[in-house]
Write a protein that holds these residues in place. Structure first.
Motif, short mmCIF file in Angstrom:
data_model
loop_
_atom_site.label_atom_id
_atom_site.label_comp_id
_atom_site.label_asym_id
_atom_site.label_seq_id
_atom_site.Cartn_x
_atom_site.Cartn_y
_atom_site.Cartn_z
N PRO A 106 -40.50 -18.58 -32.69
CA PRO A 106 -40.80 -19.27 -31.43
C PRO A 106 -39.93 -18.77 -30.30
CG PRO A 106 -39.52 -20.68 -32.89
CD PRO A 106 -39.86 -19.45 -33.68
N GLY A 107 -40.35 -19.06 -29.07
CA GLY A 107 -39.57 -18.67 -27.89
C GLY A 107 -38.13 -19.13 -28.03
N GLY A 108 -37.18 -18.23 -27.78
CA GLY A 108 -35.78 -18.56 -27.94
C GLY A 108 -35.26 -18.37 -29.35
N GLY A 109 -36.18 -18.08 -30.28
CA GLY A 109 -35.79 -17.89 -31.68
C GLY A 109 -35.45 -16.44 -31.96
N THR A 110 -35.50 -16.08 -33.24
CA THR A 110 -35.16 -14.73 -33.68
C THR A 110 -36.20 -13.74 -33.18
OG1 THR A 110 -34.22 -15.68 -35.70
CG2 THR A 110 -34.59 -13.30 -35.68
N ALA A 111 -35.75 -12.72 -32.47
CA ALA A 111 -36.67 -11.70 -31.94
C ALA A 111 -37.22 -10.84 -33.08
CB ALA A 111 -35.95 -10.83 -30.92
N ALA A 112 -38.44 -10.33 -32.89
CA ALA A 112 -39.05 -9.45 -33.89
C ALA A 112 -40.04 -8.52 -33.21
CB ALA A 112 -39.75 -10.27 -34.96
N LYS A 113 -40.18 -7.30 -33.76
CA LYS A 113 -41.08 -6.30 -33.21
C LYS A 113 -42.35 -6.21 -34.04
CE LYS A 113 -37.52 -3.59 -30.93
NZ LYS A 113 -36.95 -2.24 -30.69
N VAL A 114 -43.49 -6.22 -33.34
CA VAL A 114 -44.79 -6.26 -33.99
C VAL A 114 -45.64 -5.08 -33.55
CG1 VAL A 114 -46.89 -7.62 -34.37
CG2 VAL A 114 -44.72 -8.79 -33.96
N ALA A 115 -46.30 -4.43 -34.50
CA ALA A 115 -47.35 -3.45 -34.19
C ALA A 115 -48.69 -4.08 -34.58
CB ALA A 115 -47.13 -2.15 -34.95
N TRP A 116 -49.68 -3.91 -33.74
CA TRP A 116 -50.96 -4.64 -33.85
C TRP A 116 -52.10 -3.64 -33.96
CZ3 TRP A 116 -54.16 -8.29 -34.92
CH2 TRP A 116 -55.25 -8.63 -34.12
N PHE A 117 -52.95 -3.83 -34.98
CA PHE A 117 -54.04 -2.92 -35.30
C PHE A 117 -55.36 -3.71 -35.31
CE2 PHE A 117 -50.09 -1.59 -37.10
CZ PHE A 117 -50.07 -0.20 -37.05
N LEU B 24 -44.98 3.69 -38.09
CA LEU B 24 -43.69 3.58 -38.76
C LEU B 24 -42.74 4.71 -38.34
CD1 LEU B 24 -44.88 2.54 -42.33
CD2 LEU B 24 -43.69 1.10 -40.66
N GLU B 25 -43.30 5.89 -38.08
CA GLU B 25 -42.48 7.00 -37.58
C GLU B 25 -41.96 6.71 -36.18
OE1 GLU B 25 -41.43 9.71 -39.02
OE2 GLU B 25 -42.52 9.45 -40.91
N ALA B 26 -42.82 6.13 -35.35
CA ALA B 26 -42.47 5.87 -33.95
C ALA B 26 -41.53 4.68 -33.78
CB ALA B 26 -43.74 5.65 -33.13
N TYR B 27 -41.61 3.70 -34.71
CA TYR B 27 -40.83 2.47 -34.56
C TYR B 27 -40.09 2.17 -35.88
CZ TYR B 27 -43.98 2.05 -30.60
OH TYR B 27 -44.69 2.29 -29.46
N PRO B 28 -38.98 2.85 -36.12
CA PRO B 28 -38.26 2.65 -37.39
C PRO B 28 -37.67 1.25 -37.55
CG PRO B 28 -37.02 4.07 -35.89
CD PRO B 28 -38.37 3.89 -35.28
N ASP B 29 -37.58 0.49 -36.44
CA ASP B 29 -37.02 -0.87 -36.51
C ASP B 29 -38.11 -1.94 -36.46
OD1 ASP B 29 -37.74 -0.26 -33.92
OD2 ASP B 29 -35.96 -1.19 -32.99
N LEU B 30 -39.33 -1.56 -36.84
CA LEU B 30 -40.46 -2.50 -36.82
C LEU B 30 -40.25 -3.64 -37.80
CD1 LEU B 30 -43.32 -2.63 -35.44
CD2 LEU B 30 -44.22 -1.61 -37.55
N ASP B 31 -40.72 -4.85 -37.43
CA ASP B 31 -40.61 -6.02 -38.31
C ASP B 31 -41.95 -6.44 -38.92
OD1 ASP B 31 -37.73 -6.79 -37.91
OD2 ASP B 31 -38.42 -6.88 -35.82
N TYR B 32 -43.05 -6.26 -38.17
CA TYR B 32 -44.35 -6.73 -38.66
C TYR B 32 -45.46 -5.72 -38.37
CZ TYR B 32 -42.33 -11.42 -39.08
OH TYR B 32 -41.54 -12.49 -39.42
N ILE B 33 -46.35 -5.59 -39.33
CA ILE B 33 -47.64 -4.92 -39.15
C ILE B 33 -48.70 -6.00 -39.24
CG2 ILE B 33 -49.33 -3.42 -40.29
CD1 ILE B 33 -46.95 -1.63 -41.10
N VAL B 34 -49.51 -6.14 -38.18
CA VAL B 34 -50.56 -7.15 -38.14
C VAL B 34 -51.86 -6.46 -37.74
CG1 VAL B 34 -51.26 -9.40 -37.25
CG2 VAL B 34 -48.84 -8.80 -37.30
N GLY B 35 -52.94 -6.77 -38.43
CA GLY B 35 -54.20 -6.13 -38.06
C GLY B 35 -55.33 -6.45 -39.00
N THR B 36 -56.26 -5.52 -39.09
CA THR B 36 -57.44 -5.71 -39.93
C THR B 36 -57.02 -5.81 -41.39
OG1 THR B 36 -57.88 -3.38 -40.43
CG2 THR B 36 -58.71 -4.23 -38.31
#
Length: 357
Positions: A181-192, A240-252
């Protein structure tokens, strides 16, 4: 209304959603939502208990057109359509175009189907706008057209059996936003979101991005692509090559299924988590094994069954619901035991069925 529906209470609807019964011969009644006015996803909805006709009065000939059957999602729709055709006593001819780049092939397949004598057409559309001319041509010939799963913009459609993919994307996004949630732990997401230009993809993209707004999630990239396993695997590898610090993969669902072995091979299973925004057997297995966090289900098999019932009702002059879709819910490892797979997944070992006579 003859042989149609009865209203159910909210609590009954919830009970049906979580335990729904969609076995081959006794899948109904099934909790669905009805949009009124129809064909506008922003319209108010009501919960109803859907019950199909017991039998058709004659063996109507239905043409069913899918974008492809490259993944288990469309196998589920095929299973629902063909099993319902057998149950109700109608003929079905199923065609598949081979992928989301094959709009012209889908159009020509539909035209060939109709030339061969189809009484009604059920379309899982490759393009939101690209089939409007052929739908108008069919409507001019008084051939009912049912929009199943993907969505079309034509105002000449007879009925829709589908859910809001905007809501599917939103449910996946809201699940993640609840963890960050807003103000919580930050995370990086890639979306497919899937193939660019498909109606369900654009809706899913809008829903997902809207749901994570204001959360602690950072959307680092959105990658469109065909829902073939190879195409999605390549997108995942590149990301994954472009974002080595990624936290989530979300998509189809195909993205999620492709991501699991790639993450394992790279030793990233503990770092990068996976969420799908729709449901397949691979996603089901991934959730059961703790490899995929969550996925909303749209009761794919039931959508196919309802589309057949809508077509037959229209042909027989019966009352019918113009815009209906199963109620959505999110399956996680915690509630997986309550999920009824027969509402969404073809049985193990099911092979595509292209004809019911």
């Amino acid at each position: 209304m003859k042989h149609l529906i009865k209203l159910v209470t909210a609590s009954a609807a919830i009970a049906f959603v979580t335990t729904g019964g969609a076995s081959a011969e006794d899948w109904f009644p099934y909790s669905v939502e009805v949009w009124d006015p129809p064909f506008d996803m922003a319209s108010p909805r009501s919960s109803v208990d859907y019950a199909p006709l017991a039998k058709a009065s004659k063996p109507w000939d239905l043409c069913v057109s899918f974008p492809h059957m490259k993944d288990a999602y469309w196998l589920g729709v095929d299973y629902g359509v063909t099993e319902e055709a057998k149950r109700i006593g109608v003929k079905v001819n199923v065609v598949e175009a081979g992928g989301y780049t094959e709009l012209n092939k889908q159009i020509s397949q539909i035209e060939d189907c109709v030339s061969a004598g189809a009484d009604a057409v059920i379309i899982g559309a490759i393009s939101f706008d690209g089939l409007n001319n052929v739908v108008a041509e069919l409507a001019a010939k008084n051939i009912p057209v049912i929009d199943v799963i993907n969505g079309m913009s034509s105002d000449k459609l007879s009925a829709k059996s589908l859910v809001s993919f905007g809501e599917m994307g939103a449910k996946a996004g809201a699940f993640l936003a609840s963890l960050h949630p807003g103000g919580g732990t930050a995370a990086k997401v890639a979306w497919f979101p899937g193939p660019a230009g498909a109606g369900w993809v654009e809706a899913g993209n809008t829903g997902f991005q809207g749901a994570i707004e204001g959360s602690a999630l950072e959307l680092v990239d959105t990658k469109y692509g065909d829902t073939g396993k190879e195409a999605q695997a390549k997108l995942v590898e590149d990301t994954l090559e472009a974002y080595p610090d990624l936290d989530y993969i979300v998509g189809t669902a195909v993205t999620a299924e492709a991501a699991v072995p790639i993450l394992r091979a790279r030793g990233l299973t503990d770092q990068v988590k996976v969420v799908s925004y729709y449901y397949t057997p691979g996603v089901d297995q991934g959730i059961a094994r703790g490899q995929i966090l969550a996925a909303p289900t749209d009761s794919t098999v039931v959508q196919g069954r309802i589309a057949v019932d809508q077509a037959v009702r229209i042909l027989e002059g019966e009352d019918y619901l113009k815009h209906v879709g199963p109620a959505l819910y999110v399956v996680t490892e915690e509630n997986h035991g309550e999920f009824d797979p027969s509402s969404t997944l073809a049985p193990n070992g099911f092979r595509p069925v292209f004809s019911v006579q």
